[in-house]
Design an enzyme around this catalytic site. Structure first.
Site, PDB file in Angstrom:
ATOM      1  N   HIS A  83       0.835  -1.206   0.000  1.00 18.26           N
ATOM      2  CA  HIS A  83       0.000   0.000   0.000  1.00 18.26           C
ATOM      3  C   HIS A  83       0.865   1.250   0.000  1.00 18.26           C
ATOM      4  O   HIS A  83       2.060   1.176   0.238  1.00 18.26           O
ATOM      5  CB  HIS A  83      -0.917   0.021   1.234  1.00 18.26           C
ATOM      6  CG  HIS A  83      -0.178   0.070   2.535  1.00 18.26           C
ATOM      7  ND1 HIS A  83       0.188  -1.068   3.223  1.00 18.26           N
ATOM      8  CD2 HIS A  83       0.288   1.108   3.278  1.00 18.26           C
ATOM      9  CE1 HIS A  83       0.826  -0.723   4.329  1.00 18.26           C
ATOM     10  NE2 HIS A  83       0.911   0.595   4.381  1.00 18.26           N
ATOM     11  N   GLU A  97      -3.365   3.280   2.978  1.00 16.21           N
ATOM     12  CA  GLU A  97      -3.469   3.377   4.435  1.00 16.21           C
ATOM     13  C   GLU A  97      -3.630   4.847   4.790  1.00 16.21           C
ATOM     14  O   GLU A  97      -3.002   5.716   4.175  1.00 16.21           O
ATOM     15  CB  GLU A  97      -2.205   2.818   5.092  1.00 16.21           C
ATOM     16  CG  GLU A  97      -2.227   2.880   6.601  1.00 16.21           C
ATOM     17  CD  GLU A  97      -0.960   2.318   7.235  1.00 16.21           C
ATOM     18  OE1 GLU A  97      -0.939   2.172   8.461  1.00 16.21           O
ATOM     19  OE2 GLU A  97       0.021   2.027   6.502  1.00 16.21           O
TER      20      GLU A  97
END
Length: 177
Positions: free
Chosen positions: A119, A165
């Site tokens: 991510h 995130e």
């Protein structure tokens, strides 16, 4: 700068030859630039600093940044290219021409098997406010701040399914050991 990094097996003293090295950007391949640029500009407030087209190889690069007060971005395209290449924390979106017309085309997000890339991450000033903002914009959640074992962390998906995130920095102090 007194702190020199945590020491763990495998960590070596930085060689003098690496002075001035800096992480400039992370690249994600995208299917549809219009959709991805709308997402990153509207949902995360990023702006395109520079677009570079490579006609012979049929792809374009979009370099995005979240500008802050005091950032002095040159108007001249060549100077802006140099400025863009010297920054920290940029996002490069790479569009291979024609993918937007392929109905079932998709890139691997790195989180499905086999896992690889995980991510990117954004820090926000207020986690609940960001979560409400994502709801307003119909962003796909992987995990909300109050879900799972790791509280105070949000995961959302971008239009290509890449995980993002989202954290609030002052809530990270108690994380881990």
């Amino acid at each position: 700068m007194a702190f020199q990094g945590e020491q763990h097996p495998g960590v070596k003293t930085s060689p003098a030859q690496t002075q001035g090295f800096r992480l400039n950007h992370t690249m994600l391949r995208i299917k549809d630039p219009e959709r991805s640029l709308a997402f990153y500009s509207q949902v995360f407030g990023m702006q395109v600093m520079r677009r570079l087209d490579f006609d012979e190889m049929n792809f374009s690069l979009y370099f995005l940044a979240k500008l802050e007060a005091g950032d002095d971005v040159p108007d001249d395209t060549q100077l802006r290219t140099v400025w863009t290449s010297s920054q920290k924390g940029l996002l490069e979106l790479t569009h291979n021409w024609g993918t937007e017309d392929e109905e079932n085309f998709a890139y691997h997000d790195g989180n499905a098997e086999p896992q690889g890339f995980g991510h990117i991450c954004f820090s926000v000033p207020h986690l609940e406010g960001a979560q409400a903002w994502f709801d307003e914009h119909d962003v796909t959640f992987v995990k909300r701040a109050d879900q799972g074992k790791m509280k105070d962390v949000i995961f959302v998906k971008d239009p290509d399914g890449y995980w993002i995130e989202v954290i609030q920095a002052d809530r990270m102090a108690a994380m881990g050991d």
